[in-house]
Enzyme design. Structure first.
Site, PDB file in Angstrom:
ATOM      1  N   TYR A   9       1.076  -1.167   0.245  1.00 49.43           N
ATOM      2  CA  TYR A   9       0.106  -0.024  -0.030  1.00 49.43           C
ATOM      3  C   TYR A   9       1.006   1.405   0.075  1.00 49.43           C
ATOM      4  O   TYR A   9       1.622   1.422   0.962  1.00 49.43           O
ATOM      5  CB  TYR A   9      -0.880  -0.125   1.249  1.00 49.43           C
ATOM      6  CG  TYR A   9      -2.056   0.905   1.576  1.00 49.43           C
ATOM      7  CD1 TYR A   9      -2.095   2.138   0.536  1.00 49.43           C
ATOM      8  CD2 TYR A   9      -2.744   1.117   2.833  1.00 49.43           C
ATOM      9  CE1 TYR A   9      -2.936   3.192   1.041  1.00 49.43           C
ATOM     10  CE2 TYR A   9      -3.449   1.908   2.747  1.00 49.43           C
ATOM     11  CZ  TYR A   9      -3.820   3.011   1.985  1.00 49.43           C
ATOM     12  OH  TYR A   9      -4.565   3.899   2.232  1.00 49.43           O
TER      13      TYR A   9
ATOM     14  N   LYS B  88      -1.764  -1.190  -4.247  1.00 45.20           N
ATOM     15  CA  LYS B  88      -2.656  -0.052  -3.775  1.00 45.20           C
ATOM     16  C   LYS B  88      -1.822   1.220  -3.963  1.00 45.20           C
ATOM     17  O   LYS B  88      -0.787   1.375  -3.206  1.00 45.20           O
ATOM     18  CB  LYS B  88      -3.364  -0.273  -2.650  1.00 45.20           C
ATOM     19  CG  LYS B  88      -4.458   0.822  -2.318  1.00 45.20           C
ATOM     20  CD  LYS B  88      -4.997   0.646  -0.903  1.00 45.20           C
ATOM     21  CE  LYS B  88      -6.238   1.873  -0.804  1.00 45.20           C
ATOM     22  NZ  LYS B  88      -6.699   1.764   0.552  1.00 45.20           N
TER      23      LYS B  88
END
Length: 322
Positions: free
Chosen positions: A155, A184
């Site tokens: 992320y 992400k």
């Protein structure tokens, strides 16, 4: 570089709120039943093309993550796991730690309550780690995930305070790990998505900011994780359908219609803002104000309400106000 899953290609997933209630003693506690109810309601919704949300993100930033104890977090995720299984979608949750060893333990723990993929955030250290240290942090989490039978999602959130940015080189290397199901990327600058996709068209990247869904799709993102989609799920799913089909003009109409409220997804108080808007949407403004986060001022409340109403009016014209 090859990622190991195609399950999340061309999909959008809601980062659901954790609904709270007052206990008999007047303290706030998790309302598991309400949280499950609203999560189910979002997963039931279909876009105009007939598709639905492709996953469920629990106990994230919008799920009061930073305010929950480890015990509360695990209980919440166990409850959401039941919902995810019912709708046959993966359950995703986040994790971050100061050390790679601590992170590995968290990954294994999350697997015990039904989490399928762990969004691994950069280490919570004051000093920025070296490239070698950063890679080792993620590599050990991948090993832990493999042992637990789950996957990870690195992320990158360079716009958020407290999280070290991942370099393009690190992201490139992480994509090659077999336990990495997707990346992400939460930033309004989608150029990093395009850079990674130009180097490897098979990369799977999810956008993490609602304002850039269309631009991220143009850059090559295969889907996204949405906060505004919890409030207007039909609009969010339909917009992703148009992105998937390359119908950019239609997708952009929805993006523009939601722009007033999507703006809030990129603000420091996104939890408090979007949770209040969600409460207004469900005629539960009191519920929307129940949060472990900061108390909104009247000016902020008025602004959020105005942004919500503008988006709702615009979406009504498109038949997407749910």
């Amino acid at each position: 570089m090859v990622t190991n899953s195609t399950d999340w290609r061309n999909t959008v997933m809601p980062a659901v709120f954790t609904w709270l209630k007052e206990s008999e003693a007047g303290a706030l506690e998790i309302d598991f039943e309400a949280t499950q109810k609203y999560a189910e309601g979002i997963l039931k919704v279909q876009g105009k093309g007939g598709t639905q949300m492709g996953g469920l993100v629990g106990s994230g930033t919008l799920g009061e993550n930073s305010y929950l104890s480890a015990e509360q977090r695990l209980s919440l995720l166990k409850a959401l796991s039941d919902v995810a299984k019912k709708y046959n979608v993966p359950l995703i949750s986040g994790a971050a730690a100061e050390t790679k060893e601590e992170l590995a333990e968290i990954v294994k723990e999350l697997a015990t309550v039904g989490v399928d993929t762990v969004m691994v955030m950069p280490p919570k250290t004051k000093e920025a780690p070296s490239e070698e240290e950063m890679y080792a942090y993620y590599a050990l989490s991948a090993t832990a995930a493999k042992e637990a039978g789950i996957t990870i999602m690195p992320y990158n959130n360079p716009d958020a305070a407290g999280y070290h940015a991942l370099s393009t080189d690190i992201l490139r290397k992480l994509t090659a790990l077999p336990e990495v199901t997707a990346l992400k990327i939460s930033t309004t600058d989608v150029s990093v998505i395009e850079t990674l996709m130009l180097e490897n068209k098979d990369s799977k990247i999810l956008a993490g900011v609602d304002t850039v869904t269309v631009h991220a799709g143009l850059a090559g993102a295969c889907g996204g994780i949405t906060g505004v989609g919890c409030i207007f799920p039909k609009a969010s799913v339909t917009m992703q359908e148009y992105v998937n089909n390359g119908e950019w003009a239609e997708a952009n109409k929805i993006s523009q219609a939601m722009n007033s409220i999507s703006y809030l997804d990129a603000q420091p108080l996104l939890l408090e803002y979007l949770k209040f808007a969600f409460g207004v949407h469900h005629n539960d403004a009191a519920g929307g104000l129940r949060t472990f986060g900061k108390k909104l001022t009247q000016a902020q409340i008025d602004d959020v309400r105005a942004r919500y109403m503008l988006a709702k009016e615009r979406l009504e014209l498109l038949g997407l106000d749910d």
